[in-house]
Design an enzyme around this catalytic site. Structure first.
Site, short mmCIF file in Angstrom:
data_model
loop_
_atom_site.label_atom_id
_atom_site.label_comp_id
_atom_site.label_asym_id
_atom_site.label_seq_id
_atom_site.Cartn_x
_atom_site.Cartn_y
_atom_site.Cartn_z
N GLU A 85 -4.91 -7.70 -1.67
CA GLU A 85 -4.67 -6.77 -1.35
C GLU A 85 -6.28 -6.26 -0.52
O GLU A 85 -7.29 -5.77 -1.75
CB GLU A 85 -4.28 -5.48 -2.32
N CYS A 141 0.99 -4.71 -4.54
CA CYS A 141 0.01 -4.46 -5.81
C CYS A 141 1.20 -3.65 -7.39
O CYS A 141 2.14 -4.18 -7.51
CB CYS A 141 -1.10 -3.94 -6.00
N LYS A 180 2.23 0.94 0.72
CA LYS A 180 1.83 0.84 -0.40
C LYS A 180 3.20 2.21 -1.36
O LYS A 180 2.14 3.36 -0.94
CB LYS A 180 1.21 0.72 -0.69
#
Length: 286
Positions: A42, A153, A119
């Site tokens: 990331e 993540c 995200k």
């Protein structure tokens, strides 16, 4: 079958040249080993430091970074997953940027973007101050004959996110991450659980070492659709390899048909009923 490679490495915050050289070297090694795709951590090209990125990174630099990453893919003839900030545009476009998402992009071996994701679950106060949470579900593309999707993540720690990708047909889930040391249960338990319960392959690429105030524990993994580890790293820089394909996924889904036998309408009714209970500790927003 496809050979997947996963980079675990230490980035230098805002030393974009050094970070891109690390990605380029890894792409060259992975391609020489016969890998079809390289997954990177990331925000690796810019380093992980949310508040510094928000205050010091010039958004005008992002197109050139993307161009260099696409060039890496083309020169080494390997697909690449990278993660960068991406401006959030308001409507109408003349209103300008309203902030940044954390994004992940899959480019093919010709450097063409074939999949993007932003995200949805931001982790911690610094991420929430520096970035804006997205809301779009993970999309799925056919990649080397394997339906493939992206998360980032913290997203993988929510069963709903992985299940959303699986419900859309994903059989391979590629996850750039920046997981701090001390959270080893995430790759060793949660990532494997996500792979098992949604019966897909999950590849999870983490940083290692220190970047500004952050200490990363490594622990990158590739988990198969039965929850077993196909590859795993320690806490040092590493380049992992794993063969992935559709046969193991389809065998797992035929053996125990979790996806076919789930009851999403009933689950929505359960959640709606919970929200109607005043003050219930399980209520959303409680």
């Amino acid at each position: 079958m496809m050979l997947l490679s996963v980079l675990q490495a230490n980035a230098v915050v805002l030393d974009i040249g050094a970070n891109l050289r690390t990605v380029d070297d890894a792409a060259r090694w992975a391609a020489q080993a016969g890998a079809d795709v390289l997954l990177t951590p990331e925000l690796f090209p810019v380093g992980y430091a949310p508040l510094r990125l928000r205050s010091e990174l010039d958004p005008a630099a992002l197109p050139a970074i993307r161009a260099r990453l696409a060039d890496t893919a083309r020169r080494h003839r390997i697909a690449l997953v990278y993660s960068l900030p991406v401006p959030v545009r308001t409507e109408p476009p003349s209103a300008g940027a309203a902030g940044w998402h954390i994004s992940a992009t899959l480019v093919d071996a010709h450097g063409m973007e074939i999949l993007n994701y932003a995200k949805v679950h931001l982790f911690g106060n610094e991420e929430r101050e520096a970035f804006v949470a997205a809301a779009e579900p993970p999309a799925v593309v056919d990649f080397h004959g394997i339906p493939t999707s992206l998360l980032i993540c913290y997203d993988i720690e929510f069963p709903e996110a992985a299940r959303a990708a699986a419900a859309r047909g994903a059989e391979l889930l590629l996850v750039p991450t920046a997981l701090s040391a001390g959270f080893e249960a995430v790759p060793q338990v949660l990532v494997r659980a996500r792979a098992l319960e949604s019966q897909l392959t999950v590849a999870y690429a983490n940083h290692c070492g220190s970047e500004d105030a952050y200490a990363f524990g490594g622990g990158s993994v590739v988990a198969g659709p039965d929850g077993t580890l196909l590859a795993e790293a320690g806490d040092a820089p590493a380049l992992l390899f794993a063969e992935v394909g559709t046969e193991a996924v389809r065998a797992a889904r035929n053996a125990v048909p979790y996806l076919r036998e789930r009851r999403p309408r009933l689950y929505r009714e359960w959640e709606a009923a919970l929200l109607r209970e005043p003050g219930h500790p399980g209520g959303i927003g409680a």
